[in-house]
Design a protein around this motif. Structure first.
Motif, PDB file in Angstrom:
ATOM      1  N   TYR A 141     -27.802  -2.298 -41.214  1.00  0.00           N
ATOM      2  CA  TYR A 141     -28.802  -2.192 -40.049  1.00  0.00           C
ATOM      3  C   TYR A 141     -28.529  -2.577 -38.890  1.00  0.00           C
ATOM      4  N   PHE A 142     -28.014  -3.705 -38.894  1.00  0.00           N
ATOM      5  CA  PHE A 142     -26.600  -3.920 -37.512  1.00  0.00           C
ATOM      6  C   PHE A 142     -26.504  -2.791 -37.257  1.00  0.00           C
ATOM      7  N   ILE A 143     -25.628  -2.119 -37.658  1.00  0.00           N
ATOM      8  CA  ILE A 143     -24.704  -0.952 -36.722  1.00  0.00           C
ATOM      9  C   ILE A 143     -25.818   0.279 -36.686  1.00  0.00           C
ATOM     10  N   THR A 144     -26.461   0.550 -37.098  1.00  0.00           N
ATOM     11  CA  THR A 144     -27.575   1.937 -36.699  1.00  0.00           C
ATOM     12  C   THR A 144     -28.685   0.762 -35.396  1.00  0.00           C
ATOM     13  N   LYS A 145     -29.184  -0.657 -34.987  1.00  0.00           N
ATOM     14  CA  LYS A 145     -29.652  -1.328 -34.681  1.00  0.00           C
ATOM     15  C   LYS A 145     -29.053  -0.726 -32.844  1.00  0.00           C
ATOM     16  N   LEU A 146     -27.291  -0.722 -33.634  1.00  0.00           N
ATOM     17  CA  LEU A 146     -26.883  -1.106 -32.523  1.00  0.00           C
ATOM     18  C   LEU A 146     -26.581   0.011 -31.469  1.00  0.00           C
ATOM     19  N   LEU A 147     -26.067   1.474 -32.306  1.00  0.00           N
ATOM     20  CA  LEU A 147     -26.694   1.795 -31.512  1.00  0.00           C
ATOM     21  C   LEU A 147     -27.842   2.749 -30.881  1.00  0.00           C
ATOM     22  N   ALA A 148     -29.042   2.365 -31.576  1.00  0.00           N
ATOM     23  CA  ALA A 148     -30.238   2.460 -30.964  1.00  0.00           C
ATOM     24  C   ALA A 148     -30.547   1.871 -30.063  1.00  0.00           C
ATOM     25  N   ASP A 149     -30.086   0.519 -29.899  1.00  0.00           N
ATOM     26  CA  ASP A 149     -30.093  -0.041 -28.815  1.00  0.00           C
ATOM     27  C   ASP A 149     -29.325   0.498 -27.276  1.00  0.00           C
ATOM     28  N   ALA A 150     -28.357   1.191 -27.632  1.00  0.00           N
ATOM     29  CA  ALA A 150     -27.725   1.656 -27.211  1.00  0.00           C
ATOM     30  C   ALA A 150     -28.187   3.090 -26.376  1.00  0.00           C
ATOM     31  N   ASP A 151     -29.760   3.321 -26.811  1.00  0.00           N
ATOM     32  CA  ASP A 151     -30.594   4.282 -26.590  1.00  0.00           C
ATOM     33  C   ASP A 151     -29.444   5.480 -26.575  1.00  0.00           C
ATOM     34  N   LEU A 152     -28.509   5.910 -27.390  1.00  0.00           N
ATOM     35  CA  LEU A 152     -27.772   6.615 -27.833  1.00  0.00           C
ATOM     36  C   LEU A 152     -28.259   7.894 -28.594  1.00  0.00           C
ATOM     37  N   HIS A 153     -27.930   9.169 -28.936  1.00  0.00           N
ATOM     38  CA  HIS A 153     -28.706  10.418 -29.540  1.00  0.00           C
ATOM     39  C   HIS A 153     -27.958  10.178 -30.658  1.00  0.00           C
ATOM     40  N   PHE A 154     -28.899  10.487 -31.574  1.00  0.00           N
ATOM     41  CA  PHE A 154     -29.025  10.964 -32.922  1.00  0.00           C
ATOM     42  C   PHE A 154     -28.176  11.333 -33.232  1.00  0.00           C
ATOM     43  N   PHE A 155     -26.852  11.802 -32.462  1.00  0.00           N
ATOM     44  CA  PHE A 155     -26.200  12.503 -32.830  1.00  0.00           C
ATOM     45  C   PHE A 155     -25.033  11.957 -33.430  1.00  0.00           C
ATOM     46  N   PHE A 156     -24.969  10.458 -32.411  1.00  0.00           N
ATOM     47  CA  PHE A 156     -24.208   9.603 -32.843  1.00  0.00           C
ATOM     48  C   PHE A 156     -24.431   9.086 -33.555  1.00  0.00           C
ATOM     49  N   PHE A 157     -24.575   8.653 -34.444  1.00  0.00           N
ATOM     50  CA  PHE A 157     -25.457   7.545 -35.294  1.00  0.00           C
ATOM     51  C   PHE A 157     -25.109   8.728 -36.980  1.00  0.00           C
ATOM     52  N   PHE A 158     -25.370   9.713 -37.180  1.00  0.00           N
ATOM     53  CA  PHE A 158     -24.432  10.793 -37.819  1.00  0.00           C
ATOM     54  C   PHE A 158     -23.217  10.677 -37.595  1.00  0.00           C
ATOM     55  N   ALA A 159     -22.796  11.377 -37.034  1.00  0.00           N
ATOM     56  CA  ALA A 159     -21.414  11.447 -36.492  1.00  0.00           C
ATOM     57  C   ALA A 159     -21.055   9.632 -36.961  1.00  0.00           C
ATOM     58  N   PHE A 160     -21.294   8.713 -36.580  1.00  0.00           N
ATOM     59  CA  PHE A 160     -20.841   7.290 -36.954  1.00  0.00           C
ATOM     60  C   PHE A 160     -20.177   7.314 -38.560  1.00  0.00           C
ATOM     61  N   TRP A 161     -21.491   7.280 -38.999  1.00  0.00           N
ATOM     62  CA  TRP A 161     -20.970   6.953 -40.799  1.00  0.00           C
ATOM     63  C   TRP A 161     -20.159   8.599 -40.942  1.00  0.00           C
ATOM     64  N   ALA A 162     -20.323   9.533 -40.897  1.00  0.00           N
ATOM     65  CA  ALA A 162     -19.521  10.826 -41.270  1.00  0.00           C
ATOM     66  C   ALA A 162     -18.056  10.051 -40.690  1.00  0.00           C
ATOM     67  N   ALA A 163     -17.236   9.826 -38.924  1.00  0.00           N
ATOM     68  CA  ALA A 163     -16.866   9.648 -38.994  1.00  0.00           C
ATOM     69  C   ALA A 163     -16.071   8.136 -39.869  1.00  0.00           C
ATOM     70  N   LEU A 164     -16.873   7.514 -40.541  1.00  0.00           N
ATOM     71  CA  LEU A 164     -16.187   6.495 -41.728  1.00  0.00           C
ATOM     72  C   LEU A 164     -15.865   6.681 -42.791  1.00  0.00           C
TER      73      LEU A 164
END
Length: 381
Positions: free
Chosen positions: A91-114
Motif C-alpha cells: 500500500y505504501f509503494i502504491t500510494k507513493l506512485l499514486a500521490d506522484a500522479d504517475l500514469h498506471f504504466f509506472f505502477f505496473f512497470a515498477f512491480w515487474a521491474a522488482l
C-alpha cells in the motif's frame, strides 16, 4: 492474436540473446580474474528494462489486471482503495506512485521491474542460466502468472532471492527478506521455517523414489474428492491473506470435477519428468553448486503439491506457487546441462515443452476479450 505471438516471442528471444551475451562476458571475466563479472552489466540492465516496458505497456493481461488498475486509479482520484486489507509495504509503494500522479504504466512497470531484478540478482553468480530464465519467463506460464497475482508473485521472487542467505548461513538477512516479502503479501510468512529446512544441501535419493511419488500425487490429484478431508484449511488460507478467495468456500467442494488434460498440462508434466530424470546427472555435473539441491527440493515440493491439488481451486494453488516458481531455475539448469553435454534431442524436447505453454494459451483464446492476448494500453485508453 498475431500481435501476441510477436510480442511474446520477440521479447523472449531478446532476453535469451542478452542472457547469452552476459554469460559469455561472465565466462571471460571469470577466466581472466577468477571472479564473476558485475551484475550491473549493460546486458542485464537492458533485460530488466525491456521486461519492465513490456509489463508496463500491457493492457488487461492477467486475470487480476482490471482489479489492480481500478484500485490504483481509485487511489489517485479519491485517495483510497476499495479494498481495505492491503499489506503495508504494498500500500505504501502504491500510494507513493499514486500521490506522484504517475500514469498506471509506472505502477505496473515498477512491480515487474522488482520481479525480474530479484530473479536475475538471485542468479548473479549463475549467469549461464539467464538465457533460459528469460526465455522461460516469457514463453512458459510465468509471465501470465506474474502479471496476474502481482503481489504474491513479487513475494515469490523475494523467496528465490532469499536462498542466497540460506546458502551463506545468514539467518538474520533471510528473516529480513521474508518479512519484507510479507509486507507485499503476508502469506510469505510461511516461508520462515525454510531456512532450517534448507540449511544443509539435501542428498536426494534416486528417481526410483521421487518419480513414483510425483506420479502418485498426479493420480490422487486426478480424483479430487479426497480434498473434502482438508476443509479445515479454510481458516489457514484466510490467515495467509486469501480471504477474498474463500468467500464461497463450500461451493468449491460441491463443484469439484475431474482434471482436464489439455496440451498445456501435458507439456508441463512432461517437462517436469525430464527434469526429475536428469536431476542425478545434473547434480553430478554441477557438483560444487549448493544452490541446485535446495532449488530441487522446493521444485519437487511444488510440483507434487500442485498435482495433488490441481483439481481443487485457486485457494489451494496460490500458496503452492511459492514452490512451483522454482521450476524456473530448475528448468534452466536442466537446459544448460543438456546443452553442455550435447544431449541435443532431450535439450530440444525440453525447450519445446517449456516454451509451448504461451502458444497453446494463445491458441486456446476464443475472444479478444481475454487476459492472455497481449494488448498495448495506448490502443485502448
Amino acid at each position: 492474436m498475431i500481435q501476441s505471438f510477436i510480442v511474446y516471442t520477440s521479447t523472449a528471444l531478446i532476453l535469451y540473446i542478452l542472457g547469452n551475451i552476459a554469460t559469455s562476458k561472465d565466462i571471460r571475466h571469470l577466466h581472466k580474474t577468477g571472479t564473476y563479472s558485475s551484475f550491473w552489466s549493460i546486458e542485464i540492465l537492458l533485460s530488466i528494462l525491456i521486461f519492465t516496458l513490456i509489463a508496463g505497456l500491457r493492457y488487461n493481461v492477467g486475470v487480476d489486471y482490471p482489479f489492480y488498475l481500478s484500485e490504483y486509479v481509485s487511489l489517485q482520484e479519491f485517495g483510497h482503495t476499495h479494498r481495505k486489507t492491503y499489506e503495508q509495504g504494498y500500500y505504501f509503494i502504491t500510494k507513493l506512485l499514486a500521490d506522484a500522479d504517475l500514469h498506471f504504466f509506472f505502477f505496473f512497470a515498477f512491480w515487474a521491474a522488482l520481479q525480474i531484478t530479484l530473479i536475475y540478482y538471485a542468479l548473479r553468480n549463475q549467469k549461464f542460466l539467464l538465457p533460459y530464465i528469460g526465455l522461460f519467463i516469457m514463453l512458459s506460464s510465468f509471465f501470465l502468472d506474474w502479471m496476474n497475482g502481482i503481489r504474491q508473485s513479487v513475494a515469490e521472487c523475494f523467496f528465490i532471492f532469499s536462498i542466497n542467505f540460506i546458502k551463506e548461513k545468514k539467518l538474520i538477512p533471510y528473516i529480513i527478506v521474508i518479512l519484507l516479502a510479507s509486507l507485499i503479501h503476508k502469506s510469505a510468512i510461511i516461508l520462515l521455517p525454510f531456512y532450517f529446512i534448507l540449511y544443509k544441501p539435501i542428498k536426494w535419493a534416486t528417481p526410483k523414489i521421487y518419480i513414483p511419488i510425483f506420479i502418485v500425487c498426479i493420480i490422487i490429484g486426478n480424483t479430487p474428492t479426497w480434498i473434502s478431508l482438508v476443509t479445515k484449511l479454510e481458516q489457514f488460507l484466510i490467515l495467509l491473506g486469501y480471504q477474498n478467495y474463500v468467500a464461497n468456500f463450500q461451493d468449491i467442494f460441491s463443484n469439484l470435477q475431474s482434471f482436464n488434460w489439455g496440451p498445456r498440462r501435458i507439456s508441463v508434466v512432461l517437462a517436469n519428468l525430464i527434469i526429475l530424470l536428469q536431476y542425478p546427472n545434473m547434480k553430478r555435473f554441477y557438483s560444487n553448486d549448493t544452490y541446485l539441491p535446495r532449488y530441487f527440493l522446493l521444485f519437487f515440493l511444488g510440483i507434487c503439491l500442485y498435482n495433488l491439488f490441481a483439481n481443487t481451486s485457486l485457494e489451494f494453488l496460490r500458496p503452492i506457487a511459492y514452490f512451483t516458481i522454482f521450476t524456473l531455475p530448475m528448468a534452466a539448469y536442466c537446459a544448460a546441462y543438456l546443452r553442455k553435454t550435447n544431449k541435443i534431442f532431450l535439450y530440444c524436447t525440453l525447450l519445446v515443452l517449456m516454451c509451448s505453454y504461451i502458444y497453446f494459451s494463445i491458441l486456446s483464446v476464443t475472444s479478444d476479450n481475454n487476459t492472455i492476448l497481449y494488448k498495448f494500453f495506448f490502443n485502448y485508453i
